[in-house]
Design an enzyme around this catalytic site. Structure first.
Site, short mmCIF file in Angstrom:
data_model
loop_
_atom_site.label_atom_id
_atom_site.label_comp_id
_atom_site.label_asym_id
_atom_site.label_seq_id
_atom_site.Cartn_x
_atom_site.Cartn_y
_atom_site.Cartn_z
N THR A 98 0.87 -1.17 0.00
CA THR A 98 0.00 0.00 0.00
C THR A 98 0.90 1.22 0.00
OG1 THR A 98 -1.80 -1.10 1.15
CG2 THR A 98 -1.74 1.30 1.28
N LYS A 173 -7.32 1.44 -2.81
CA LYS A 173 -6.96 1.07 -1.44
C LYS A 173 -7.17 2.25 -0.49
CE LYS A 173 -5.36 -1.43 1.98
NZ LYS A 173 -4.06 -2.04 2.15
N LYS A 241 0.32 5.46 8.35
CA LYS A 241 0.98 5.64 7.04
C LYS A 241 -0.08 5.75 5.94
CE LYS A 241 1.78 2.18 4.46
NZ LYS A 241 2.17 0.99 3.69
#
Lengths: 292, 292
Positions: A98, A173, A241
């Protein structure tokens, strides 16, 4: 026709099981990981150790990556000993990390220029999904690269959806993480209200989990919270993150997502409280710390 | 043993179908509604019209209410011609309205003092749940009152859960609305990110709806948003009422619920934009209005 040789960079809790599934499906698999010990299970099962990402790239037809942060993706792909430079002409990259959508676009452009192809293919489903080969895979890149990757993706995933050109997998995502952040926050707030108002939170879940309030978070995370089990499914520091990438991306598109901004603020405060290594549902600690 | 006579105050989109189910189950049902026309279907099916809540209370054993706002609940229950004063000794009140937990406690205390019993029993499942008799009913009050009400509740509901003493039903409904607010916000933010990043939002839903991002909102509201269908399931102005009750209640318990506060702020701005009469998923208009 002999199968293509697959390289796998990053064999942690996600990449490890994924590489094993590819081995078990009959592919030759070369692996590299920063910490070699974490690749042992794959080497014992017949995988081949490579001394660097560059060496791995030179030996493989399809090169998968599942590393930590966008900076790791960047350093793995670019540079003289990076994947793009060292891979053979015609190689295909699949980045399962990701990462930043704009970085995925940069990789795709550099790969194409070098006569190679790339996909961004972040996953959801966690370590359980990786072990059971039931990951949801969100794919961005050219359609021809997608068609070539599809047999590989089918070995590790269950819900594989082509989302569009390079970066589209990462953008999808981000949509996923935005919805996860909101529903996790909602589950924690509902539980906090329940416990403070003298209700039995488990009984409350019986009333609300199956209806309009229902969510994966409420069905899966809330019961763990009530048991005091804050083991990571998904780590707080990884989630931070992801939320940061989503916010930077949203800002670059000039859209306002105040729920996402709030979630990042709460998770950063939670990390500052020492919960970086807990699961995302440890957000409940933030709420419980606010007793006045 | 002949069945108890039931009174129903408030025969709108929720109360109307509920009263009809009770009639169809063989109960004698007396009805009152501010607008008589909205009770016609029940009168035609054999219900008996009453000229006031007080007159209705005097004629019934079990008195159900499903009115709009806490102020309506208050004026219906209290005062000389109110339900508590006019009902027979031994009567049972069931308030299905989503209302203030502290008001539910006040009603319970006043009812008990007058030799009567009461339950707060807010529902979720919307007009569809009411028509199909599949409401989730969250019950607060004494256990004996709950046991007496249970046969009635089973006629209109499918997931009936006793949550504890008076006010517990309302508190549980607040938990429900807190989780709904967050997941609706999350669904809108995910869709907004998707459409602005050039993805096909419907394809994004294929990737994210079944996993950790999944929620009732994402599965049920997001597709309606994409079709441009903002018809109410649940009205924005009713949702604002509920979120305000939840916030006042949270403040009285001294807990911080920033997600809930954010949701109320957005919904109030949405109402100011003229969307009071739309469904809650019209929140998407707030996000789309923030293009810069």
């Amino acid at each position: 026709m002999s199968k293509e040789t697959i390289g796998f960079v990053g064999t942690g809790v996600m990449g490890g099981p994924m590489a094993l599934h590819l081995l078990n499906a009959g592919y030759s698999v070369c692996v590299y990981n920063r910490t070699k010990a974490k690749a042992e299970a794959i080497l014992e099962a017949g995988g081949t150790w490579m001394e660097s990402p560059g060496e791995l790239a030179a030996a493989c037809d399809i090169i998968c990556t599942m590393v930590g942060y966008p900076t790791d993706v960047e350093s793995t792909y670019f540079g003289d000993d990076g994947l793009i430079n060292r891979a053979k002409t015609g190689a295909l990259f699949i980045d399962f990390t990701t990462s930043r959508p704009d970085l995925a676009v940069r990789i795709a452009e550099a790969a194409e220029k070098a006569g190679k192809a790339s996909l961004d293919a972040p996953v959801s489903g966690g370590d359980k999904g990786a072990r059971e080969a039931k990951l949801s895979i969100m794919v961005g890149g050219s359609e021809s690269a997608y068609q070539r990757a599809r047999p590989v993706l089918e070995i590790v995933g269950a819900n594989i959806v082509y989302q569009g050109p390079a970066g589209s997998g990462q953008h999808t995502k981000m949509c996923n993480q935005i919805a996860v952040a909101a529903s996790t926050m909602g589950a924690c707030e509902a539980l906090r209200y329940a416990e403070q108002s003298g209700l039995d939170p488990a009984t409350v879940l019986q009333s609300i989990s199956a209806g309009a309030a229902g969510s994966w978070s409420l069905s899966n995370l809330a019961p763990r919270i009530l048991k005091g089990d804050f083991e990571p499914g998904f780590y707080v520091h990884h989630f931070i993150k992801d939320l940061k990438i989503a916010i930077e991306s949203a800002e670059s598109m000039a859209i306002e997502l105040p729920g996402l901004q709030l979630a990042l603020k709460l998770y950063e405060e939670l990390a500052a409280m020492g919960h970086e290594q807990d699961g995302t549902h440890a957000l409940m600690h933030w709420y419980r710390s606010k007793d006045s």
